[in-house]
Design a protein around this motif. Structure first.
Motif, PDB file in Angstrom:
ATOM      1  N   GLN A 142      -1.102  -1.269  -4.274  1.00 60.63           N
ATOM      2  CA  GLN A 142      -2.601  -0.522  -3.953  1.00 60.63           C
ATOM      3  C   GLN A 142      -1.956   0.884  -3.797  1.00 60.63           C
ATOM      4  O   GLN A 142      -1.181   1.208  -2.878  1.00 60.63           O
ATOM      5  CB  GLN A 142      -2.950  -1.203  -2.663  1.00 60.63           C
ATOM      6  CG  GLN A 142      -4.003  -0.355  -2.159  1.00 60.63           C
ATOM      7  CD  GLN A 142      -4.938  -1.165  -1.121  1.00 60.63           C
ATOM      8  OE1 GLN A 142      -4.991  -2.120  -1.024  1.00 60.63           O
ATOM      9  NE2 GLN A 142      -5.496  -0.086  -0.163  1.00 60.63           N
ATOM     10  N   VAL A 178       0.879  -1.217  -0.285  1.00 57.86           N
ATOM     11  CA  VAL A 178       0.073  -0.104  -0.152  1.00 57.86           C
ATOM     12  C   VAL A 178       0.835   1.254  -0.002  1.00 57.86           C
ATOM     13  O   VAL A 178       1.889   1.285   0.719  1.00 57.86           O
ATOM     14  CB  VAL A 178      -0.865  -0.006   1.246  1.00 57.86           C
ATOM     15  CG1 VAL A 178      -1.773   1.202   1.285  1.00 57.86           C
ATOM     16  CG2 VAL A 178      -1.788  -1.293   1.147  1.00 57.86           C
ATOM     17  N   ILE A 204      -4.080  -2.034  -7.751  1.00 52.17           N
ATOM     18  CA  ILE A 204      -5.308  -1.697  -6.903  1.00 52.17           C
ATOM     19  C   ILE A 204      -5.477  -0.379  -6.634  1.00 52.17           C
ATOM     20  O   ILE A 204      -4.750   0.427  -6.102  1.00 52.17           O
ATOM     21  CB  ILE A 204      -5.465  -2.670  -5.599  1.00 52.17           C
ATOM     22  CG1 ILE A 204      -5.018  -3.998  -6.018  1.00 52.17           C
ATOM     23  CG2 ILE A 204      -6.661  -2.351  -4.931  1.00 52.17           C
ATOM     24  CD1 ILE A 204      -4.862  -4.921  -4.666  1.00 52.17           C
ATOM     25  N   HIS A 225      -3.016   4.443  -3.055  1.00 55.34           N
ATOM     26  CA  HIS A 225      -4.159   5.161  -2.014  1.00 55.34           C
ATOM     27  C   HIS A 225      -3.958   6.550  -2.221  1.00 55.34           C
ATOM     28  O   HIS A 225      -4.371   7.084  -1.236  1.00 55.34           O
ATOM     29  CB  HIS A 225      -3.870   4.451  -0.747  1.00 55.34           C
ATOM     30  CG  HIS A 225      -5.093   4.037  -0.143  1.00 55.34           C
ATOM     31  ND1 HIS A 225      -6.170   4.526   0.289  1.00 55.34           N
ATOM     32  CD2 HIS A 225      -5.399   2.437   0.032  1.00 55.34           C
ATOM     33  CE1 HIS A 225      -7.253   3.919   0.672  1.00 55.34           C
ATOM     34  NE2 HIS A 225      -6.561   2.524   0.809  1.00 55.34           N
TER      35      HIS A 225
END
Length: 205
Positions: free
Chosen positions: A79, A57, A97, A81
């Motif tokens: 990921q 992340v 993601i 974010h």
């Protein structure tokens, strides 16, 4: 139903979650109370089975740094974010993601052509970009907007609400962090219950 346990910080929790049936584990390399170092992530991942997703992340990190960390620790998915644009995502060598704080279907529509393999639907931002443990109104999500992507549902999930969430959103995967913690630490009993509940939920199509 696939399950991702995010905010993993130690070997025991990671290995046990995998044994309980977790399909993906998340490792936070951004500002967070669950942040792990490269060395810590590398050690944890070395104990995990090959088939489990190892998700890194990141928030507004450089592509070079992401690729270096991913290669060093053995990530399988990235990921994003932060505020990373489509062009940035397209540069990355691993499946992406893209996390979005749900604030209406208009913003979701704009991501229909975003170069990612998954869209992670999360709650509006709190102190951190994720892992804030708050729920958004799942019924507001227009299913026609999200049916072109594999959806990972996050945001305030726990064993008592994950069945309802799955039935409304019908995601590819559910993602939990604070919902399987006690006093800010991962709780193995809660992880087991969450995974069992999510995987036993029948989803009509």
């Amino acid at each position: 139903m696939k399950v991702k346990i995010c905010g993993i910080t130690d070997v025991e929790t990671a290995v046990t979650a995998a044994q309980f049936g977790a399909d993906a584990l998340g490792f936070v390399f951004a500002e967070s109370k669950r942040r792990v170092s490269v060395a810590e992530a590398q050690e944890i991942i070395s104990h995990l089975p090959k088939e489990i997703y190892k998700v890194g992340v990141f928030v507004n990190e450089s592509s070079d740094a992401i690729e270096k960390i991913a290669s060093t620790v053995g990530l399988t998915h990235i990921q994003l974010h932060g505020d990373e644009p489509a062009a940035f995502s397209a540069l990355l060598s691993l499946p992406v993601i893209k996390a979005i704080s749900f604030q209406g279907n208009e913003k979701l529509t704009a991501l229909a052509n975003f170069p990612s393999d998954f869209i992670l639907l999360d709650s509006p931002k709190g102190k951190y970009r994720g892992g804030n443990g708050t729920v958004f109104n799942w019924s507001e999500v227009d299913p026609d907007v999200i049916n072109t992507k594999k959806i990972i549902l996050a945001g305030g999930l726990h064993a008592d609400n994950v069945e309802e969430a799955i039935k409304i959103i019908k995601p590819f995967m559910v993602d939990v962090s604070s919902g399987v913690e006690t006093d800010g630490k991962k709780d193995l009993r809660k992880i087991k219950t969450f995974i069992e509940t999510a995987k036993s939920t029948l989803v009509g199509r």
